[in-house]
Scaffold this active site. Structure first.
Site, PDB file in Angstrom:
ATOM      1  N   TRP A  89     -22.740  54.777 116.650  1.00 50.82           N
ATOM      2  CA  TRP A  89     -21.371  54.617 116.004  1.00 50.82           C
ATOM      3  C   TRP A  89     -20.206  54.086 117.093  1.00 50.82           C
ATOM      4  O   TRP A  89     -20.426  54.219 117.859  1.00 50.82           O
ATOM      5  CB  TRP A  89     -21.026  55.404 114.967  1.00 50.82           C
ATOM      6  CG  TRP A  89     -19.697  54.857 114.301  1.00 50.82           C
ATOM      7  CD1 TRP A  89     -19.234  53.747 113.776  1.00 50.82           C
ATOM      8  CD2 TRP A  89     -18.805  56.061 114.265  1.00 50.82           C
ATOM      9  NE1 TRP A  89     -18.235  54.249 112.914  1.00 50.82           N
ATOM     10  CE2 TRP A  89     -17.521  54.938 113.198  1.00 50.82           C
ATOM     11  CE3 TRP A  89     -17.712  56.957 115.251  1.00 50.82           C
ATOM     12  CZ2 TRP A  89     -16.003  55.972 112.615  1.00 50.82           C
ATOM     13  CZ3 TRP A  89     -16.711  56.978 115.136  1.00 50.82           C
ATOM     14  CH2 TRP A  89     -15.825  56.818 113.628  1.00 50.82           C
ATOM     15  N   LYS A 134     -17.837  59.424 103.413  1.00 50.17           N
ATOM     16  CA  LYS A 134     -18.174  59.020 102.074  1.00 50.17           C
ATOM     17  C   LYS A 134     -18.660  60.211 100.895  1.00 50.17           C
ATOM     18  O   LYS A 134     -19.223  59.806 100.083  1.00 50.17           O
ATOM     19  CB  LYS A 134     -19.934  58.743 103.091  1.00 50.17           C
ATOM     20  CG  LYS A 134     -19.479  58.560 104.412  1.00 50.17           C
ATOM     21  CD  LYS A 134     -18.916  56.843 104.137  1.00 50.17           C
ATOM     22  CE  LYS A 134     -19.204  55.116 105.506  1.00 50.17           C
ATOM     23  NZ  LYS A 134     -18.659  56.097 105.727  1.00 50.17           N
ATOM     24  N   ASP A 141     -20.948  65.231 115.118  1.00 44.53           N
ATOM     25  CA  ASP A 141     -20.377  64.304 114.001  1.00 44.53           C
ATOM     26  C   ASP A 141     -21.277  64.449 112.308  1.00 44.53           C
ATOM     27  O   ASP A 141     -22.277  63.696 112.900  1.00 44.53           O
ATOM     28  CB  ASP A 141     -20.308  63.033 114.545  1.00 44.53           C
ATOM     29  CG  ASP A 141     -18.990  61.977 114.099  1.00 44.53           C
ATOM     30  OD1 ASP A 141     -18.677  62.469 112.991  1.00 44.53           O
ATOM     31  OD2 ASP A 141     -19.411  60.819 114.612  1.00 44.53           O
TER      32      ASP A 141
END
Length: 441
Positions: free
Chosen positions: A166, A283, A247
């Protein structure tokens, strides 16, 4: 007697004319010249989104968006979130007071159990602490601040990221002056995991390095490790005394199974690792704009573990106070209601299966159409092997740009697509555009 430079400047006709000109024009010269503050490049993803919005082509397709869309290409407010939202609105005790520095306790304790498991040894031993954060980004940032300040790195050990990762990981850790290095992850040849490259790089890293790991639904590739591969990574991480930083932005969204998506984190905790976790609820709850997240720190087992976690918590509180003072309440209240109510929690799990199931269906549909078009069975298998919101297609930048120019299908230049942008109305059109670009570019 010689004049001072300031006096001579003020009496210099050219300087005086310049001052008068500035005064008359209302000018206020800045000290922030371009040499000091250069123009920053546009964020590639937000630039892509802006270009998509400006495009008036009626069949345009947005495969850059990092948010779930339904089969009509519309944002989907989870039904369970609507129920929780209505409950909140009807609560006569609801107010807008500050939350504590660590956040809403009912939320952080539930978030902790969600990622670690209700029977986690870390929770039972009271050697885990959790802070509410500004979504996953804020959690990564809080962890970066803490490690930059307190993690012992006598050899200036770096933090290692997967290649690719990311994009914000690089910026967040660079901003706190932690050196960053990549470890191999994605294989362009197989369009899958370069496991040996990953394992070897972690093994070769200086002892005591920080290793950032994607818990599930790796962003941007969609390529995840198997359980056996996670065990191997744990072995080498322990042997080199590295510090794992997980993460986790897609628990439940990746596979539709909350337990399965937390497997790697729970395995490392069960193995006795000291570690930290950044957790996002953007999400899996669809709370993108509410910025609900959590940062968890788990210290190693031992007689002094509770004292250790108390000291860590005290320093995290100081860092949090200086950054945001108090986290935002609304998204955390919605998530907390759902996480702590068995009936709502069950409905949330069903909503997660709906989202994960639609993504899987779109993967299969895209792969099937692409292989139908090129007549090569298995040639696009990586689309269905990958998991979660994103897929690394293997398309080159030249092919990506051709697809955008010819068909108005928007994706990032590295060939990453958001599977959520596909639906039954555009998947065939997208497949044809991809097939044409592969043949011609």
């Amino acid at each position: 007697m010689p004049q001072s430079s300031s006096t001579s400047d003020s009496t210099n006709p050219q300087s005086r004319l310049s001052l008068i000109k500035d005064h008359m024009e209302g000018s206020n010269p800045t000290v922030f010249h371009a040499d000091n503050v250069p123009q920053a490049p546009e964020d590639p993803l937000f630039g892509l989104m802006a270009a998509y919005r400006k495009d008036d082509f009626d069949k345009k397709v947005d495969l850059g968006i990092g948010a779930y869309r339904d089969d009509n290409a519309k944002p989907w407010v989870l039904p369970v979130v609507k129920k929780a939202d209505e409950q909140l609105r009807q609560d006569p005790t609801l107010n807008h007071e500050y939350l504590p520095i660590a956040g809403l306790a009912d939320f952080t304790s539930a978030a902790q159990k969600l990622i670690l498991g209700t029977d986690s040894p870390a929770i039972k031993d009271k050697r885990a602490v959790s802070f509410q954060t500004i979504s996953g980004t804020g959690a990564v940032h809080l962890g970066a601040l803490f490690l930059a300040r307190f993690y012992p790195r006598p050899q200036n050990q770096p933090i290692y990221f997967s290649s690719p990762t990311w994009a914000n990981h690089n910026q967040i850790f660079s901003n706190v002056q932690l050196p960053i290095k990549p470890y191999p992850y994605f294989s362009p040849q197989t369009k899958g995991l370069d496991f040996e490259g990953m394992r070897s790089a972690i093994d070769s890293a200086p002892e005591g390095s920080i290793i950032l790991l994607h818990a599930c639904a790796h962003n941007p590739t969609g390529v995840d490790l198997t359980h056996e591969q996670w065990k191997e990574i744990a072995k080498v991480t322990r042997a080199k005394r590295h510090f794992p930083f997980f993460d986790c932005a897609y628990q439940g969204f990746a596979s539709g199974d909350l337990e399965n998506d937390a497997w790697a984190v729970r395995y490392f905790v069960a193995e006795g690792f000291e570690l930290c976790i950044a957790q996002s609820f953007a999400k899996n709850f669809g709370l993108y704009g509410e910025r609900a997240g959590a940062f968890h720190f788990v210290t190693g087992a031992g007689p002094d573990a509770q004292n250790t976690i108390g000291r860590i918590s005290s320093q995290l509180a100081i860092l949090q106070r200086s950054e945001i003072s108090n986290p935002p309440a609304y998204g955390a209240r919605i998530a907390s209601l759902i996480l702590n109510d068995p009936t709502l929690f069950q409905e949330w799990e069903a909503n997660l299966r709906t989202m994960a199931g639609r993504i899987k269906d779109m993967r299969q549909a895209l792969r099937s159409k692409l292989e139908e078009l090129n007549g090569q069975e298995g040639s696009w298998r990586h689309i269905t092997d990958q998991i979660g919101m994103f897929s690394f297609t293997g398309l080159t930048e030249k092919q990506v740009l051709k697809i955008r120019e010819d068909a108005h299908v928007y994706m990032t230049k590295n060939g990453r697509i958001s599977m959520a942008g596909l639906n039954t109305g555009n998947v065939e059109y997208t497949a044809k555009a991809m097939d044409k670009a592969v043949r011609e570019a």
